[in-house]
Design an enzyme around this catalytic site. Structure first.
Site, short mmCIF file in Angstrom:
data_model
loop_
_atom_site.label_atom_id
_atom_site.label_comp_id
_atom_site.label_asym_id
_atom_site.label_seq_id
_atom_site.Cartn_x
_atom_site.Cartn_y
_atom_site.Cartn_z
N HIS A 79 19.39 -100.99 17.87
CA HIS A 79 19.12 -99.55 17.74
C HIS A 79 20.30 -98.85 17.05
O HIS A 79 20.11 -98.08 16.10
CB HIS A 79 18.88 -98.96 19.13
N GLU A 80 21.51 -99.12 17.53
CA GLU A 80 22.70 -98.49 16.94
C GLU A 80 22.97 -99.00 15.53
O GLU A 80 23.48 -98.26 14.68
CB GLU A 80 23.92 -98.72 17.84
N HIS A 83 21.06 -96.84 13.12
CA HIS A 83 21.80 -95.63 12.75
C HIS A 83 22.93 -95.96 11.77
O HIS A 83 23.11 -95.29 10.76
CB HIS A 83 22.43 -95.00 14.00
N ASP A 176 19.04 -88.78 19.84
CA ASP A 176 18.44 -88.85 18.50
C ASP A 176 17.48 -87.69 18.24
O ASP A 176 17.48 -87.10 17.16
CB ASP A 176 17.70 -90.18 18.34
#
Length: 409
Positions: A79-80, A83, A176
């Site tokens: 997930h990170e 980003h 987010d």
């Protein structure tokens, strides 16, 4: 956070915070203790066909709980990475990704202020989480029903990663969804104003999350609510300060050398403490020389330095004995936010301001440690100077020489 590096992905350091070592076994325990109830949900919702008798005997619940917890945090790293890789595509360097108590944090060196860039960076993480969930479900679908433990872990991760994406899209800045909200608000208003409004919404959501966590006796949700509230307030303040100090230099808000209180190296520690009490200062540049020969900066002495000397010995020790000679400095033409960030980075209350020409003559990057013969002191900037200037900028919109603080703490 206190963290240590465990590896690198796509050139980005991956770190574990010490709190992660506490939360991983906690998550494993929570999943393992509820494994039968979760298996029933997966059987009903996904027609998983999991044999609960197989996965609830012996050590199996705890092993599956640990596997699911590790898989969950692998999903958080991905997930990170979503980003981070999107941000890097726009030219923003990523310092690291850290796993900690409440999940993961991608440390950006600089945050984007273009609303389109922020929108794309913000949604990249939840999109990756959904893809991880879909991938987990695909593996779950092709796994034989005889492997009940594997199907449990994959089904659990499929549901949880999608749930993670949905939760992160709540408009609770700086989550987010909150960053998506700020990006949309920033289309038609200044970035700082959009941040303030998104932070207000985020803090409201944090209050609701905290209350729900209290009613449900959910400690993790209470912790997340507390983190969201503090982080929203902190980032809003930082963005507001950056906007306020956009065209302000250190030279605009520093206390100049003419107005600066200094101390001589031969001053006793007892005299120093008396001056601190009388003048209400907790730090002094240490200079030697006189008005005819010119004063030369040789160090900095603070209240914490003086406190290291026992009261009965303070007459015997001088400032030169306790002062710091390795000094954090900055030039007057540096922008004010650089000074703020440097004070925060080194956890200090003041920076000595040294003449730019002298600073560059030592063949050293600007802002590096100053030694005894490296330059002329032209001023000092402290947290007091910064906060006074911030109040002036907010109220008047300008920094004028007449409105500079006259004395520095």
């Amino acid at each position: 956070m206190r963290s240590f590096r465990i590896g690198t992905l796509f050139g980005i350091p991956i770190k574990l915070d010490l709190t992660f070592l506490l939360v991983l076994p906690l998550f494993a325990y929570l999943i393992g203790s509820q494994i039968e109830a979760v298996a029933d949900i997966l059987n009903d919702g996904l027609a998983a066909g999991i044999d609960t008798a197989t996965i609830t005997s012996g050590l199996m619940p705890w092993l599956l709980g640990l596997a699911a917890a590790i898989g969950l945090f692998v999903g958080v790293v991905l997930h990170e990475l979503g980003h981070s890789l999107t941000a890097r595509r726009y030219g923003f360097p990523i310092d690291s990704i850290t796993l900690w108590l409440f999940g993961g944090i991608a440390a950006f060196s600089e945050m984007p202020e273009d609303w389109r860039q922020e929108l794309n960076i913000a949604v990249a993480g939840p999109i990756v989480s959904v893809l991880v969930g879909v991938g987990s479900y695909a593996l779950f679908f092709v796994t034989p029903e005889s492997l009940s433990g594997v199907r449990f872990v994959l089904g659990y991760l499929a549901v949880l990663n999608v749930a993670l994406a949905v939760f992160n899209m709540l408009p609770a800045f700086p989550m987010d969804g909150g960053r998506v909200l700020r990006a949309l608000l920033a289309r038609g208003r200044p970035y700082a104003q959009a941040t303030q409004q998104a932070a207000s919404v985020g803090k409201l959501f944090a209050v609701f999350m905290g209350l729900f966590g209290l009613l449900a006796f959910n400690i993790i949700l209470i912790g997340v609510a507390f983190f969201v509230y503090i982080a929203a307030s902190s980032e809003a303040q930082q963005v507001t300060m950056k906007a306020a100090f956009q065209d302000v230099t250190v030279g605009d808000i520093m206390t100049t050398a003419e107005d600066l209180h200094t101390v001589e190296p031969e001053t006793t520690v007892a005299e120093l403490i008396q001056r601190m009490f009388t003048e209400r200062h907790t730090g002094y540049p240490v200079v030697e020389g006189d008005a005819f020969e010119g004063e030369r900066l040789i160090g900095l002495v603070t209240l914490s330095d003086a406190r290291e000397v026992d009261p009965v010995e303070r007459e015997a020790y001088t400032v030169e004995d306790v002062m710091t000679t390795e000094l954090q400095t900055i030039t007057p033409d540096s922008d004010a936010m650089t000074a703020i960030e440097r004070m925060r980075e080194h956890d200090i209350g003041r920076l000595l301001v040294v003449d730019s020409a002298a600073h560059r003559s030592a063949d050293r990057p600007r802002g590096e440690t100053l030694r005894e013969d490296d330059g002329d002191l032209v001023g000092l900037i402290s947290r007091t100077d910064v906060m006074t200037a911030f109040d002036i900028v907010q109220q008047s919109g300008v920094i004028a020489p007449s409105s500079r603080p006259g004395r520095a703490d």
